[in-house]
Enzyme design. Sequence first.
Site, PDB file in Angstrom:
ATOM      1  N   PHE A 130      26.310 -14.346   5.886  1.00 44.04           N
ATOM      2  CA  PHE A 130      27.245 -15.096   6.732  1.00 44.04           C
ATOM      3  C   PHE A 130      26.631 -15.240   8.114  1.00 44.04           C
ATOM      4  O   PHE A 130      26.390 -14.253   8.804  1.00 44.04           O
ATOM      5  CB  PHE A 130      28.622 -14.432   6.852  1.00 44.04           C
ATOM      6  CG  PHE A 130      29.557 -15.293   7.666  1.00 44.04           C
ATOM      7  CD1 PHE A 130      30.267 -16.332   7.080  1.00 44.04           C
ATOM      8  CD2 PHE A 130      29.690 -15.111   9.039  1.00 44.04           C
ATOM      9  CE1 PHE A 130      31.084 -17.165   7.838  1.00 44.04           C
ATOM     10  CE2 PHE A 130      30.512 -15.937   9.804  1.00 44.04           C
ATOM     11  CZ  PHE A 130      31.213 -16.971   9.203  1.00 44.04           C
TER      12      PHE A 130
ATOM     13  N   ASP B  61      20.423 -11.208  12.699  1.00 47.22           N
ATOM     14  CA  ASP B  61      21.756 -11.584  13.174  1.00 47.22           C
ATOM     15  C   ASP B  61      22.575 -10.307  13.333  1.00 47.22           C
ATOM     16  O   ASP B  61      23.096  -9.766  12.362  1.00 47.22           O
ATOM     17  CB  ASP B  61      22.403 -12.547  12.164  1.00 47.22           C
ATOM     18  CG  ASP B  61      23.802 -12.983  12.580  1.00 47.22           C
ATOM     19  OD1 ASP B  61      24.366 -12.369  13.511  1.00 47.22           O
ATOM     20  OD2 ASP B  61      24.335 -13.927  11.970  1.00 47.22           O
TER      21      ASP B  61
ATOM     22  N   LYS C 103      29.991 -12.009  19.542  1.00 52.09           N
ATOM     23  CA  LYS C 103      31.191 -11.185  19.411  1.00 52.09           C
ATOM     24  C   LYS C 103      31.412 -10.223  20.590  1.00 52.09           C
ATOM     25  O   LYS C 103      31.851 -10.669  21.639  1.00 52.09           O
ATOM     26  CB  LYS C 103      31.184 -10.479  18.063  1.00 52.09           C
ATOM     27  CG  LYS C 103      31.279 -11.490  16.907  1.00 52.09           C
ATOM     28  CD  LYS C 103      31.871 -10.943  15.626  1.00 52.09           C
ATOM     29  CE  LYS C 103      32.304 -12.069  14.713  1.00 52.09           C
ATOM     30  NZ  LYS C 103      31.420 -12.367  13.606  1.00 52.09           N
TER      31      LYS C 103
HETATM   32  C1  LIG Z   1      31.003 -13.783  13.258  1.00 53.72           C
HETATM   33  C2  LIG Z   1      29.603 -13.964  12.841  1.00 53.72           C
HETATM   34  C3  LIG Z   1      28.921 -15.163  13.101  1.00 53.72           C
HETATM   35  C4  LIG Z   1      29.573 -16.356  13.719  1.00 53.72           C
HETATM   36  O1  LIG Z   1      30.055 -16.122  15.012  1.00 53.72           O
HETATM   37  P1  LIG Z   1      31.164 -17.089  15.642  1.00 53.72           P
HETATM   38  O2  LIG Z   1      31.358 -16.551  17.024  1.00 53.72           O
HETATM   39  O3  LIG Z   1      32.372 -17.003  14.790  1.00 53.72           O
HETATM   40  O4  LIG Z   1      30.586 -18.461  15.657  1.00 53.72           O
HETATM   41  C5  LIG Z   1      27.583 -15.225  12.716  1.00 53.72           C
HETATM   42  N1  LIG Z   1      26.971 -14.189  12.117  1.00 53.72           N
HETATM   43  C6  LIG Z   1      27.609 -13.028  11.863  1.00 53.72           C
HETATM   44  C7  LIG Z   1      26.858 -11.907  11.222  1.00 53.72           C
HETATM   45  C8  LIG Z   1      28.946 -12.883  12.195  1.00 53.72           C
HETATM   46  O5  LIG Z   1      29.581 -11.744  11.901  1.00 53.72           O
END
Ligand SMILES: *Cc1c(COP(=O)(O)O)cnc(C)c1O
Length: 399
Positions: free
Chosen positions: A141, A226, A255
Site C-alpha cells: 500500500f 515507504d 502521517k
Molecule cells: C497512509 C500511507 C500512504 C498514503 O498516505 P496518504 O497521506 O494517505 O496519502 C502511503 N504509504 C503507506 C505505507 C501508508 O501507510
Amino acid sequence: MSITREIINETKEYSAHNYHPLPLVIERGEGVWVYDVEGKKYLDLLSAYSALSHGHRHPKIINSLVEQASKVTLTSRAFHNDKMSTFLKKLCKISDYEKALPMNTGTEAVETALKAARKWGLLKKGVPENQGEIIVCENNFHGRTITIISFSSEAQYKYGFGPHTPGFKIIPYGDEEALERAITPNTLAVLLEPIQGEGGVIVPPEGYLYKVREITRKHNVLMILDEIQTGLGRTGKLFAYEYEAAKPDILILGKALGGGVYPLSAILASDEVMSVFTPGDHGSTFGGNPLACAVGKTALEVLLEEDLASKAHENGVYFMRALQGINSPLVQEIRGKGLLIGVEIKPQYGTARPYCERLMELGLLCKETHQQTIRFAPPLVITKAEIDWALERIATVLK
Ligand SMILES: *Cc1c(COP(=O)(O)O)cnc(C)c1O
C-alpha cells in the site's frame, strides 16, 4: 433521532461513499482519548493510521500551530519562508540524510520518490528514457493516485481506474531471491514497506530488509523505503529499517510527521539523488508551507524529547505479550513491532469488522485491515495503565 444518526445520515447524503466508517461521530480529542457527540469517551487505538503518534492535540504542537497561524501560513515556493529550512535541517539531521523535499500527503511523497527514481535512472544510471522499471511488492500500500494504484495487487484499488501506468514489476514480499531475479539492467529502484501496514500488518522474515539493501547496492538499484506508517517511532525505533541497518537511498515519511494536526510528508535522500530535480521539474503549492513546517519541526522535537520510539518499543512488547496471554481461540496470529500490532481472526469466526464494532461499544476504537486483521496502533504517548484498560475490553471481545 440521535445527533449521531443525524450526522451519519447527512454524511451519507452529501459525501462520496468511499469509506465505511464505524458508526460514531467524534467531536473532541485529547491525548489518547476522543469524545463523541453524545459525550461518550473512547480510547483511540488506531490514531489515524499512525498519523496521531503524538496523541490528539499535543499541547506543544498545537502551540506551534497557533503561533505560526498568527504570523504567516502560506507563501508558496515562489518565495522563501522562514520556517522551511529549519524544519528540513532538523529532519535531515535526525534521520542522517543530506536533503529533504517536503510535500503534503503520503501519496504525494511516494509520487515524488518515483519521479526521483525515474530521473535518477535516466541521468545517473544511464537507463534509456521511458525504459526504466521499478520493482514493488505484492500486497503493498503506497497510496491512491492512478500511478500508485497501477502497481497495487488489490483488485478493488484498481478496478475501473485504468488505463494504468506502466513501468512497474510486482514481486512477492519477503522474498529476496525473487527480487534478485526480477532485476534487469533497466531496473531503477525497488519500493517497499518495512512492515506492510494496510496489507494486514505483515512483518517480513528477519533479515529481509538487510538482504534487499545488499542486493540493491550490488546492482546499483535504488532502495526506496515507504516509512509513512512505520516511521517516526511507531515500531520502537525512529525508523523501522534500523532493526536491520538497511538505510534506504530514498526514505519516504508522512502521517506522524505532521504531528496529527497538519498534512505533511517528505522524501529524504542523498544530494546525488535529490540533485536530479531542477526548478520547474516538480512542486506543490502547499508543500513546504510555513504552517506545516512549524508544526513538523515541533512534532520532531516532541518525538525526541519524549523518546516516543523507546516508549513504543517498551509498551509494544508489553501490549503484544498481554494480547498473546489472552490465548483467544478466535485468533490465528498476533504480529507486529512496537506499537503496530495486527491480530488476525481465524476465518471460521468471521471477519474482523464485527469485533471492531464490539470493541467500539466497549469504548475502544480500532479498524479492521484486510478483512481478517484488527490493527492496534495507539498514539505512542499511551501509558501502561491505558493499555491495561484496553486489554480488559479486548479480552472480553476475543474470549
Ligand atoms: C497512509 C500511507 C500512504 C498514503 O498516505 P496518504 O497521506 O494517505 O496519502 C502511503 N504509504 C503507506 C505505507 C501508508 O501507510
